[in-house]
Design a protein around this motif. Structure first.
Motif, short mmCIF file in Angstrom:
data_model
loop_
_atom_site.label_atom_id
_atom_site.label_comp_id
_atom_site.label_asym_id
_atom_site.label_seq_id
_atom_site.Cartn_x
_atom_site.Cartn_y
_atom_site.Cartn_z
N ASN A 110 79.24 84.59 28.25
CA ASN A 110 79.39 85.36 29.61
C ASN A 110 80.72 85.77 29.95
N THR A 111 81.64 85.09 29.94
CA THR A 111 83.04 85.47 30.15
C THR A 111 83.19 86.84 28.85
N PHE A 112 83.14 86.77 27.73
CA PHE A 112 83.35 87.71 26.72
C PHE A 112 82.36 89.13 27.39
N VAL A 113 81.16 88.78 27.62
CA VAL A 113 80.40 90.05 28.18
C VAL A 113 81.20 90.81 29.45
N LYS A 129 71.22 80.57 33.24
CA LYS A 129 71.91 81.13 34.70
C LYS A 129 73.19 81.26 34.35
N ALA A 130 73.84 80.42 33.26
CA ALA A 130 75.33 80.58 33.14
C ALA A 130 75.44 81.98 32.21
N LEU A 131 74.64 82.37 31.56
CA LEU A 131 74.74 83.62 30.61
C LEU A 131 74.57 84.76 31.79
N THR A 132 73.72 84.60 32.69
CA THR A 132 73.40 85.72 33.72
C THR A 132 74.47 85.89 34.94
N ASP A 133 75.55 84.57 34.84
CA ASP A 133 76.50 84.65 35.95
C ASP A 133 76.96 86.20 36.43
N ILE A 177 66.67 87.79 24.62
CA ILE A 177 67.48 88.95 24.59
C ILE A 177 67.77 89.22 25.81
N LEU A 178 69.02 89.10 26.45
CA LEU A 178 69.52 89.64 27.66
C LEU A 178 70.35 90.92 27.51
N THR A 179 70.15 91.68 28.54
CA THR A 179 70.63 93.04 28.72
C THR A 179 71.67 93.20 29.77
#
Length: 612
Positions: free
Chosen positions: A510-513, A541-545, A576-578
């Motif tokens: 998430n930080t990198f995104v 949830k952490a990925l989408t933060d 897959i997350l966008t």
């Protein structure tokens, strides 16, 4: 008199006389039972732990209901044919003999031995225990007796609520809690541990596996998937009607039937209810129903249109050159026919050139070439590929296998932006070039020095161009669920210790995104792979933060949200997350493996199509 002895009472004598009059006990057995001072329900008690654990019991009477002659847990079940009035106390129990038992179903026996609680998988597993008698002395009183009538396990008899909360004073364990079989499913099954049970015609929710077992549900309307599975859509949607089925007949004598999800196990399936390490409560079938094929077919996603970019992820399950050509051909056929040859395909579990041979080899070019050649032979594109070799034995997985993520891409449709310097330990970064984001290394690894990736696969980032538009793809294989306690664990809720690492991994990605989006808030970013966690999990949830990503599988109707089947639960592991700019897309979880007895992988691939 042994400490386990309970003085004989008039009530016990009356029960024995009643059983004798009903023809449920041979006269000699009835006489022995009348002399016996301990009955099976005394051993089982009304909690999960026997009140007689560690004690000797003498000449406990019952009828043999099932015999296991194979495996590491050989023994037999026997049952008191005359139940007591307490629905919480089971009337059957397992006798562990170690060697192949000589008794047969229908034998009337007297068993002396030590009462114990065996924990399948060991105490560190968190599993519940199985009450048993070990080191037995067995006397066969008579043969050919009628078996105790089976208890029918049906949707109406299994409570919808799965389990009570554990006792905080006992470390969250449910072991000491009184069983409430009319309130909780796990208590209901525990109250039947060792008992002769049956299920009628039931739908298969977990396909036949390599260990000759399958899963059915007795609650067909409980969170059904479109294929007929049982969807695990939250931590409290455990699907109480699931039950594992095994056979007491060795497969060498009678092959176990193949069944896919949605098939039906028809007729009567009957035998003792066991508890084991890899499925919890299991009907060990003395009589097995017949599988009725309901015609489940592998799905095919539609081809992408000219202006659409199709991006997919597929865990190919420890693929290496020593695998038979048939596996490569089957996987390749799936890429071409079921996935319609996506433009970009992120692969997980590509092993090095000699697989699990632990000799320091880390390159995987031979593995990938064998796969891409098979795809071309199946009529697919001539995929090119990019990856970063890991350090030897630093990324987890099978020792010596050095699994990693690999990008395949169709150069006729998409180009890869190569920026040299990426290796196992050097992190790719993000820079801004003329108002647009760019990677410093492509392909490159995301934050590989972060302790979140210790003994785990590091994310692989790549920069692609489609019709003049840059697309960033980050391929992942997060830490496995190894070490988590089962849904049937004695601690409730179960301990999910593996989430700690995945949460840290998700935070790093998430930080990198966010770094990419800071350089260009309209950047097209796809995070994909084997996330090894659910769409409702803390990991997701952490990925989408901060709104950085959206889990695209949530765009599907709930009955279609799954990529993996575990113990009869259809669940999400692959995602897959966008990024926010990708707000118009079409998503497909392509069900070709997880629900089938014959699998090329245990995961279903995922495909997303959009117009950059």
């Amino acid at each position: 008199m042994p400490s386990s002895v309970v003085p004989r009472t008039a009530a016990v004598a009356a029960v024995v006389a009643s059983a004798l009059a009903a023809g449920l006990l041979a006269g000699s057995t009835a006489s022995a039972a009348a002399e016996s001072e301990t009955r099976i329900h005394d051993i089982q008690g009304s909690t999960r732990i026997s009140p007689l654990v560690g004690q000797q019991v003498t000449e406990v009477a019952g009828i043999v209901t099932g015999v296991r002659t194979y495996g590491s847990s050989r023994g037999f079940w026997f049952q008191d044919p005359q139940a007591d009035k307490n629905p919480a106390t089971s009337e059957g129990v397992f006798v562990f003999t170690g060697a192949t038992p000589t008794v047969k179903a229908g034998d009337s026996v007297l068993v002396s031995g030590t009462v114990g609680e065996f924990v399948p998988g060991g105490t560190s597993s968190g599993n519940q225990s199985l009450t048993q008698i070990s080191k037995p002395t067995i006397t066969v009183v008579s043969a050919g007796n009628p078996l105790p009538a089976p208890v029918t396990i049906a949707g109406r008899s299994v409570p919808t609520a799965y389990t009570p909360a554990g006792d905080p004073a006992d470390g969250g364990s449910i072991n000491s809690l009184p069983l409430k079989p009319r309130t909780y499913a796990l208590d209901y099954y525990e109250s039947l541990e060792g008992t002769n049970v049956r299920v009628g015609t039931s739908r298969v929710v977990g396909a036949t596996d390599a260990f000759a077992e399958l899963w059915v549900t007795v609650k067909p309307f409980e969170n059904p998937t479109t294929s007929g599975g049982a969807r695990y859509g939250s931590y409290t949607s455990q699907n109480a009607g699931r039950l594992q089925i095994q056979s007491l007949t060795p497969t060498a004598e009678q092959p176990f039937p193949k069944a896919n999800v949605g098939d039906v196990l028809a007729g009567r399936t009957e035998g003792p209810l066991d508890f084991n390490q890899f499925g919890g409560y299991t009907l060990t079938a003395r009589t097995l129903g017949t599988v009725v094929d309901r015609g489940l077919e592998a799905e095919e996603t539609r081809p992408q249109r000219r202006g659409e970019l199709a991006v997919a992820t597929y865990n190919v399950e420890n693929l290496d050159p020593s695998d038979p050509q048939e596996k490569f051909d089957a996987l390749a056929k799936a890429v071409v026919e079921n996935l319609s040859s996506p433009d970009i395909l992120a692969l997980e579990e590509i092993q090095d050139n000699n697989g699990a041979k632990n000799d320091g080899t880390v390159a995987a070019d031979q593995t990938v070439k064998k796969f891409t050649d098979a795809i071309a032979a199946a009529g697919g594109p001539a995929y090119e590929w990019r990856s970063v070799d890991p350090e030897n034995n630093k990324d987890g997985g099978e020792p010596g296998g050095n699994i990693r993520q690999v990008f395949l891409f169709n150069p006729e449709r998409v180009s890869f932006t190569d920026r040299a310097g990426g290796d196992a330990t050097t992190a790719t970064g993000v820079v801004e070039e003329r108002g647009r984001a760019a990677l410093t290394l492509s392909p490159g690894r995301v934050d590989p020095a972060n302790t979140a990736w210790e003994a785990s696969r590091k994310p692989l980032a790549g920069e692609f161009t489609f019709r003049g538009r840059t697309v960033f793809v980050i391929a992942n294989h997060f830490g496995s669920k190894g070490g988590d306690e089962a849904l049937t664990a004695h601690r409730q809720p179960p301990n999910r210790s593996s989430e700690v690492k995945r949460l840290q991994q998700a935070q790093a990605v998430n930080t990198f995104v966010k770094q990419i989006l800071k350089a260009d808030r309209r950047a097209d970013v796809l995070v994909l792979g084997d996330i090894n966690d659910f769409e409702f999990s803390a990991t997701t949830k952490a990925l989408t933060d901060g709104g950085a990503l959206y889990p695209a599988i949530k765009s599907l109707p709930r009955p279609e949200r799954y990529s993996y089947v575990y113990q009869g639960n259809s669940q999400v592991l692959d995602q897959i997350l966008t990024s926010p700019s990708i707000d118009d897309f079409e998503y497909d979880s392509v069900h070709i493996n997880a629900e089938f007895a014959d699998q090329n992988s245990d995961h279903d691939p995922q495909v997303l199509r959009f117009r950059p």
